[in-house]
Design an enzyme around this catalytic site. Structure first.
Site, PDB file in Angstrom:
ATOM      1  CD  GLN A  15      44.428  39.521  37.525  1.00 49.12           C
ATOM      2  OE1 GLN A  15      44.103  40.416  38.350  1.00 49.12           O
ATOM      3  NE2 GLN A  15      45.695  39.634  37.362  1.00 49.12           N
TER       4      GLN A  15
ATOM      5  CG  HIS B 110      39.014  38.225  37.200  1.00 50.84           C
ATOM      6  ND1 HIS B 110      39.670  39.262  37.187  1.00 50.84           N
ATOM      7  CD2 HIS B 110      39.246  37.753  38.724  1.00 50.84           C
ATOM      8  CE1 HIS B 110      40.538  39.379  38.413  1.00 50.84           C
ATOM      9  NE2 HIS B 110      40.027  38.445  39.160  1.00 50.84           N
TER      10      HIS B 110
ATOM     11  CB  CYS C 248      19.684  24.657  35.332  1.00 49.20           C
ATOM     12  SG  CYS C 248      20.010  25.007  33.447  1.00 49.20           S
TER      13      CYS C 248
ATOM     14  CB  CYS D 180      16.131  24.849  32.242  1.00 52.41           C
ATOM     15  SG  CYS D 180      16.876  26.656  32.794  1.00 52.41           S
TER      16      CYS D 180
ATOM     17  CB  THR E  90      48.681  41.795  36.483  1.00 52.97           C
ATOM     18  OG1 THR E  90      47.631  42.007  37.641  1.00 52.97           O
ATOM     19  CG2 THR E  90      49.887  40.925  37.339  1.00 52.97           C
ATOM     20  CB  SER E  91      48.080  47.003  38.275  1.00 49.08           C
ATOM     21  OG  SER E  91      46.570  46.631  38.644  1.00 49.08           O
TER      22      SER E  91
ATOM     23  CG  ASN F 183      53.603  46.227  34.377  1.00 46.37           C
ATOM     24  OD1 ASN F 183      53.601  47.319  33.709  1.00 46.37           O
ATOM     25  ND2 ASN F 183      52.625  45.833  35.062  1.00 46.37           N
TER      26      ASN F 183
HETATM   27  N1  APR Z   1      52.213  44.916  27.918  1.00 48.73           N
HETATM   28  C1  APR Z   1      52.498  44.576  29.545  1.00 48.73           C
HETATM   29  N2  APR Z   1      51.968  45.092  30.369  1.00 48.73           N
HETATM   30  C2  APR Z   1      51.094  46.057  30.111  1.00 48.73           C
HETATM   31  C3  APR Z   1      50.988  46.787  28.733  1.00 48.73           C
HETATM   32  C4  APR Z   1      51.512  45.879  27.749  1.00 48.73           C
HETATM   33  N3  APR Z   1      51.456  46.048  26.413  1.00 48.73           N
HETATM   34  N4  APR Z   1      50.205  47.932  28.907  1.00 48.73           N
HETATM   35  C5  APR Z   1      49.873  48.056  30.032  1.00 48.73           C
HETATM   36  N5  APR Z   1      50.425  46.941  30.859  1.00 48.73           N
HETATM   37  C6  APR Z   1      50.262  47.104  32.278  1.00 48.73           C
HETATM   38  C7  APR Z   1      50.094  48.229  33.149  1.00 48.73           C
HETATM   39  O1  APR Z   1      51.433  48.749  33.440  1.00 48.73           O
HETATM   40  C8  APR Z   1      49.520  47.601  34.428  1.00 48.73           C
HETATM   41  O2  APR Z   1      50.352  47.265  35.382  1.00 48.73           O
HETATM   42  O3  APR Z   1      49.328  46.211  32.361  1.00 48.73           O
HETATM   43  C9  APR Z   1      48.892  46.411  33.870  1.00 48.73           C
HETATM   44  C10 APR Z   1      47.190  46.531  33.896  1.00 48.73           C
HETATM   45  O4  APR Z   1      46.663  46.720  35.037  1.00 48.73           O
HETATM   46  P1  APR Z   1      44.995  46.809  35.336  1.00 48.73           P
HETATM   47  O5  APR Z   1      44.540  47.695  34.563  1.00 48.73           O
HETATM   48  O6  APR Z   1      45.000  46.946  36.716  1.00 48.73           O
HETATM   49  O7  APR Z   1      44.546  45.155  34.878  1.00 48.73           O
HETATM   50  P2  APR Z   1      44.611  44.037  35.870  1.00 48.73           P
HETATM   51  O8  APR Z   1      45.806  44.031  36.654  1.00 48.73           O
HETATM   52  O9  APR Z   1      44.527  42.864  34.910  1.00 48.73           O
HETATM   53  O10 APR Z   1      43.502  44.344  36.840  1.00 48.73           O
HETATM   54  C11 APR Z   1      42.947  43.290  37.545  1.00 48.73           C
HETATM   55  O11 APR Z   1      40.848  44.131  38.134  1.00 48.73           O
HETATM   56  O12 APR Z   1      38.949  45.702  37.330  1.00 48.73           O
HETATM   57  C12 APR Z   1      39.407  44.253  37.658  1.00 48.73           C
HETATM   58  O13 APR Z   1      38.350  42.350  36.838  1.00 48.73           O
HETATM   59  C13 APR Z   1      39.473  43.402  36.518  1.00 48.73           C
HETATM   60  O14 APR Z   1      40.541  41.582  35.877  1.00 48.73           O
HETATM   61  C14 APR Z   1      40.666  42.992  36.214  1.00 48.73           C
HETATM   62  C15 APR Z   1      41.481  43.195  37.520  1.00 48.73           C
END
Ligand code: APR
Length: 274
Positions: free
Chosen positions: A107, A125, A136, A176, A212-213, A237
């Protein structure tokens, strides 16, 4: 299970894999200095998504008050310029090199998986280092240094930041000559390569969900798709397990430490078998 046991279990699962997929969020790049979005002090605490995360909102803000986002934009530019792949990115490259991992679905728009050396990276993304023409089909990938030094140079030459000044910062289409924009997916825009991402998730034998959250779909579906198709799911995570209902392993560590320890144990297991 203890963290050591979770790491051991993750390594045992990955050592048997030959078609693993990693689904990564902002957390994997946190240790490269790039802020996540929803952690304390994250991007969405500092910038109102309605003013910066949709193309309409961003254009309206830049037209109404171009200086408003400038400090954050400059800070982000510096962050991206300094960013380098961290041990978690290199661990995924190692897993690909060992024939265990096939695809990274990310992402993130920071290009760090490609710079670490993974070769099949699906950027759902988009990428902040790919520019695409607004008129174009032309698009072009830039190196981190090339694009950032170009933008910083033009910013230092500019004495104002109206909306049109900011548009002028971007390279012109080499096809272009029209205006280009970063090939990133803003809120409300079509995400990229979702069919291929879902296919990878449904065919994989192991899904690694890292940093990722799990709040943004359709990327957040991937671990569920993988589990549904019979894969094992490993979550890395330090703060939360967004995929608790489908995870076989949860390693509550930062991605850098977790992935380094997991890959080290995978190598020991694989070597013992030889
Ligand atoms: N190692 C692993 N995970 C981590 C670390 C780390 N050092 N630091 C933070 N995290 C975790 C957090 O606990 C959280 O669950 O990474 C996650 C980040 O979550 P978000 O900030 O919501 O990011 P993401 O899940 O990538 O968001 C998805 O939301 O705003 C949109 O386009 C944006 O691509 C993004 C999408």
């Amino acid at each position: 299970m203890s963290i050591d046991q979770e790491i051991e279990k993750a390594a045992q699962i990955l050592a048997k894999a030959s078609n693993a997929v990693a689904s990564c969020g902002a957390g994997i790049s946190a240790e490269s200095g790039i802020p996540t979005f929803r952690d304390p002090g994250g991007v969405w605490e500092r910038v109102d998504p309605s003013e910066a995360a949709t193309s309409e909102g961003l254009i309206a803000t830049l037209k109404r008050d171009p200086q408003k986002l400038l400090p954050f934009f400059m800070e982000l530019l510096e962050t991206f310029e300094r960013a380098e792949p961290n041990p978690a990115h290199y661990a995924l490259k190692e897993l690909e090199h060992m024939g265990i991992l096939k695809t990274v679905v990310t992402q993130n728009i920071d290009n760090l998986h490609l710079e670490a050396g993974n070769t099949d990276v699906i950027e759902v993304h988009g990428s902040g280092f790919r520019m695409r023409c607004l008129s174009c089909e032309w698009s072009k990938n830039y190196s981190r240094r090339e694009l950032i030094s170009r933008i910083k140079q033009k910013m230092s030459d500019a004495d104002s930041f109206t909306f049109s000044d900011i548009v002028e910062l971007m390279p012109k289409c080499e096809g272009c000559g029209a205006v280009t924009r970063p090939d990133v997916v803003m809120f409300g825009e079509q995400v990229k390569d979702i069919p291929r991402s879902f296919e990878a998730a449904r065919k994989c034998d192991v899904m690694l969900a890292i940093g990722t959250s799990g709040v943004v779909y359709p990327a957040a579906y991937l671990p569920f798709q993988a589990k549904d198709a019979g894969a094992r799911v490993i979550v890395v995570n330090p703060n939360e397990n967004a995929f608790q209902s489908v995870s076989d392993v949860y390693v509550p560590l930062k991605a850098g430490e977790a992935m380094e320890r997991i890959v080290k144990e995978v190598k020991e297991i694989v070597l013992d078998k030889k």
